[in-house]
Design an enzyme around this catalytic site. Structure first.
Site, mmCIF file in Angstrom:
data_model
loop_
_atom_site.group_PDB
_atom_site.id
_atom_site.type_symbol
_atom_site.label_atom_id
_atom_site.label_comp_id
_atom_site.label_asym_id
_atom_site.label_seq_id
_atom_site.Cartn_x
_atom_site.Cartn_y
_atom_site.Cartn_z
ATOM 1 N N LYS A 98 -1.876 5.150 16.454
ATOM 2 C CA LYS A 98 -2.473 5.619 15.198
ATOM 3 C C LYS A 98 -3.135 4.471 14.451
ATOM 4 O O LYS A 98 -4.271 4.577 13.992
ATOM 5 C CB LYS A 98 -1.381 6.248 14.327
ATOM 6 N N ASN A 99 -2.404 3.347 14.319
ATOM 7 C CA ASN A 99 -2.902 2.245 13.491
ATOM 8 C C ASN A 99 -4.034 1.456 14.147
ATOM 9 O O ASN A 99 -4.622 0.588 13.509
ATOM 10 C CB ASN A 99 -1.760 1.305 13.096
ATOM 11 N N CYS B 116 2.612 4.483 -3.746
ATOM 12 C CA CYS B 116 3.004 4.918 -2.410
ATOM 13 C C CYS B 116 4.525 4.910 -2.377
ATOM 14 O O CYS B 116 5.152 4.115 -3.076
ATOM 15 C CB CYS B 116 2.419 3.926 -1.413
ATOM 16 N N ARG C 160 1.626 -1.419 -2.885
ATOM 17 C CA ARG C 160 0.507 -1.492 -1.947
ATOM 18 C C ARG C 160 -0.880 -1.609 -2.586
ATOM 19 O O ARG C 160 -1.725 -0.721 -2.408
ATOM 20 C CB ARG C 160 0.551 -0.295 -0.987
ATOM 21 N N ASP D 284 7.515 -1.300 10.365
ATOM 22 C CA ASP D 284 7.445 0.093 10.823
ATOM 23 C C ASP D 284 8.566 0.448 11.813
ATOM 24 O O ASP D 284 8.688 1.606 12.215
ATOM 25 C CB ASP D 284 6.080 0.384 11.460
ATOM 26 N N ARG E 195 2.322 13.070 10.621
ATOM 27 C CA ARG E 195 1.227 12.136 10.328
ATOM 28 C C ARG E 195 1.113 11.080 11.426
ATOM 29 O O ARG E 195 0.022 10.573 11.675
ATOM 30 C CB ARG E 195 1.501 11.396 9.012
HETATM 31 C C1 UD1 Z 1 -0.499 -1.532 7.800
HETATM 32 C C2 UD1 Z 1 -0.045 -0.374 8.653
HETATM 33 C C3 UD1 Z 1 1.365 0.062 8.249
HETATM 34 C C4 UD1 Z 1 2.317 -1.135 8.272
HETATM 35 C C5 UD1 Z 1 1.759 -2.294 7.474
HETATM 36 C C6 UD1 Z 1 2.580 -3.557 7.612
HETATM 37 C C7 UD1 Z 1 -2.144 0.712 9.180
HETATM 38 C C8 UD1 Z 1 -3.029 1.882 8.982
HETATM 39 N N1 UD1 Z 1 -0.980 0.715 8.503
HETATM 40 O O1 UD1 Z 1 -0.558 -1.070 6.457
HETATM 41 O O2 UD1 Z 1 1.801 1.055 9.163
HETATM 42 O O3 UD1 Z 1 3.557 -0.762 7.720
HETATM 43 O O4 UD1 Z 1 0.415 -2.606 7.924
HETATM 44 O O5 UD1 Z 1 2.680 -3.937 8.946
HETATM 45 O O6 UD1 Z 1 -2.431 -0.173 9.951
HETATM 46 N N2 UD1 Z 1 -0.937 -6.309 0.035
HETATM 47 C C9 UD1 Z 1 -1.385 -6.756 -1.190
HETATM 48 N N3 UD1 Z 1 -2.738 -6.714 -1.432
HETATM 49 C C10 UD1 Z 1 -3.631 -6.233 -0.533
HETATM 50 C C11 UD1 Z 1 -3.157 -5.758 0.698
HETATM 51 C C12 UD1 Z 1 -1.796 -5.822 0.961
HETATM 52 O O7 UD1 Z 1 -0.618 -7.198 -2.042
HETATM 53 O O8 UD1 Z 1 -4.843 -6.204 -0.834
HETATM 54 C C13 UD1 Z 1 0.526 -6.369 0.355
HETATM 55 C C14 UD1 Z 1 1.161 -4.989 0.506
HETATM 56 O O9 UD1 Z 1 1.547 -4.463 -0.736
HETATM 57 C C15 UD1 Z 1 2.335 -5.301 1.399
HETATM 58 C C16 UD1 Z 1 1.795 -6.416 2.306
HETATM 59 O O10 UD1 Z 1 0.666 -6.953 1.613
HETATM 60 O O11 UD1 Z 1 3.414 -5.803 0.650
HETATM 61 C C17 UD1 Z 1 1.356 -5.976 3.679
HETATM 62 O O12 UD1 Z 1 0.533 -4.838 3.576
HETATM 63 P P1 UD1 Z 1 -0.623 -4.498 4.606
HETATM 64 O O13 UD1 Z 1 -0.495 -5.324 5.829
HETATM 65 O O14 UD1 Z 1 -1.917 -4.529 3.893
HETATM 66 O O15 UD1 Z 1 -0.299 -2.988 4.962
HETATM 67 P P2 UD1 Z 1 -1.355 -1.901 5.368
HETATM 68 O O16 UD1 Z 1 -2.506 -2.588 6.009
HETATM 69 O O17 UD1 Z 1 -1.602 -0.992 4.227
#
Ligand code: UD1
Length: 417
Positions: free
Chosen positions: A22-23, A117, A122, A305, A397
């Site tokens: 999925k990711n 969320c 996030r 995850d 999902r």
């Molecule tokens: C992706 C995965 C999700 C997984 C996560 C962490 C997808 C579609 N989803 O989510 O399944 O659980 O990686 O491995 O690939 N953060 C910020 N600012 C930002 C972006 C992130 O503060 O602009 C923080 C988030 O709040 C979190 C951390 O960084 O604490 C990691 O998040 P991130 O790697 O961005 O998660 P996703 O990409 O949303």
């Protein structure tokens, strides 16, 4: 609302085929926006998140053909609308992945802010900061990010934290920017590499994907290509953790064992015998698992995850395990549901201390997010008697045919409407 009814206590035996990730599929589908030629994908999983992405891209004008065998063609020749509306972004945060591609190819995008969320705040500040560094003007109005740029310019971007979709968004934007971009502190997740491989096949110049420094030399246009989505390492890990908890012997085919080192290591410590082939994993487990502590971390560390699934395993292990979540601040909701099944868990901040019990007892539990639900299913498979997992739309999902696949391994599990 659908529920899963599980009668636990039966070891798992047999073979299942892993679905596409999925990711990896979600960012790769959004990459179709970068080109005016069709992108032909295979191994796309049948999930509601994928349907949401089809809807999102479809309302922008992307012509999507989706087949039951996992093939999908996306043609973004004519884009009529550069908006990702709140209704879709709130159901799937990964919708934010259209921001980079739209801005890079069309010079404008309007994408809803995802908002809160269940597992934490996030934010998307790193996506915004990176695009601004590439010359985009981004304003936040009425809950939307309005982004504009004549043509993005390559630059050096140091990300404040490791973000998976942040890295993917910026990598896609940089692929069509003028000049070179260096992404530092980039995410090293295998899904980032799969996206990079697809972009390179479309004509992008990208080096270093899979390390924490990615270099992208922008090109003026990208073309279509064919790409097979990588196997889902979290689905794979979920079945392995289930067999380690319930006992038995299973084989997963169509897997990518090299993407699961941290999970396999933990399951081996728990007592599982694991053998890997080129694209298969065999796991055999007899007796009670040993308690193993885990601490989540960005790849190649232990995946957040997989945290709920390992917590479920720890509930019936011999000994005490400490499960520490470092990525999301509120990802322990499943602990409270596991307690309803008789688990002995105390939460100290972001650490769950799990004292293994000999038996769990079936009960009705409620899924709170996608991976939490997977943890509850595993607990249901080991619990005595019947467990009803409510709110399984979370599972739909991200898991393709979960009850059918567990059924094929001999589990007593059915969907009730
Ligand atoms: C992706 C995965 C999700 C997984 C996560 C962490 C997808 C579609 N989803 O989510 O399944 O659980 O990686 O491995 O690939 N953060 C910020 N600012 C930002 C972006 C992130 O503060 O602009 C923080 C988030 O709040 C979190 C951390 O960084 O604490 C990691 O998040 P991130 O790697 O961005 O998660 P996703 O990409 O949303």
């Amino acid at each position: 609302m659908d529920k899963l009814r599980i009668t636990g206590g039966k070891p798992l035996e047999g073979e299942v085929r892993v679905s596409g990730a999925k990711n990896a599929a979600l960012p790769i589908m959004c990459a179709a926006l970068l080109a005016d030629k069709p992108l032909a994908l295979s191994n796309v999983p049948q999930l509601t998140d994928i349907s949401t992405a089809v809807k999102l891209l479809g309302q922008m004008g992307v012509a999507v053909e989706r087949h039951a065998d996992g093939r999908m063609t996306l043609d973004a020749k004519k884009i009529t609308n550069r908006v990702a509306p709140y209704e879709l972004v709130k159901t799937m945060r990964a919708s934010v992945l259209v921001l980079g591609p739209l801005l890079a190819r069309f010079g404008e995008a309007r994408v809803s802010l995802p908002g809160g969320c269940a597992i934490g705040s996030r934010p998307v500040d790193q996506h915004i900061k990176g695009l601004q560094a590439m010359g985009a003007a981004i304003t936040i109005e009425h809950g939307y990010m309005n982004a504009r740029a004549e043509r993005l310019r390559g630059t050096r971007i140091v990300m404040d934290m490791v973000t998976v979709t942040g890295t993917e968004n910026l990598m896609m934007a940089a692929a069509l920017a003028e000049g070179s971009t260096v992404l530092e502190n980039a995410a090293r997740e295998p899904e980032v590499v799969d996206l990079a491989n697809c972009l390179v096949a479309m004509g992008a110049c990208i080096e270093g994907a899979g390390t924490d420094v990615i270099r992208i030399e922008g090109v003026s246009s990208l073309s279509g290509t064919e790409h097979q989505v990588m196997p889902d390492r979290i689905e794979t890990g979920t079945f392995l953790a289930a067999a380690a908890a319930a006992g038995g012997a299973i084989r997963l085919s169509g897997a990518a064992p090299e993407s699961l080192d941290a999970t396999l290591e933990k399951l081996r410590q728990a007592g599982a015998k694991i053998a890997t082939g080129k694209d298969s994993i065999d796991l055999e487990m007899s007796g009670r698992p040993a308690a193993v502590s885990v601490r989540t971390a960005p790849y190649p560390g232990f995946a957040t995850d997989m945290q709920a699934q390992l917590m479920a395993l720890a509930t019936v292990a011999s000994g005490t395990a400490e499960i520490t979540e470092t990525i999301f601040e509120n990802r322990m909701m499943h602990a409270l549901e596991l307690q309803r099944l008789g688990a002995d868990i105390t939460i100290h901040g972001t650490t769950a201390v799990v004292k293994g019990v000999r038996k769990l007892q079936g009960a009705t539990v409620m899924a709170t997010d996608l991976r939490a639900s997977a943890g509850l299913v595993i607990a249901g498979l080991v619990a005595q008697g019947e467990t009803l997992v409510d709110r399984i739309y979370h599972l739909d999902r991200g898991y393709e045919a979960l009850e059918r696949k567990f059924g094929a391994l001999g589990a007593r599990i059915e969907r009730v409407h």
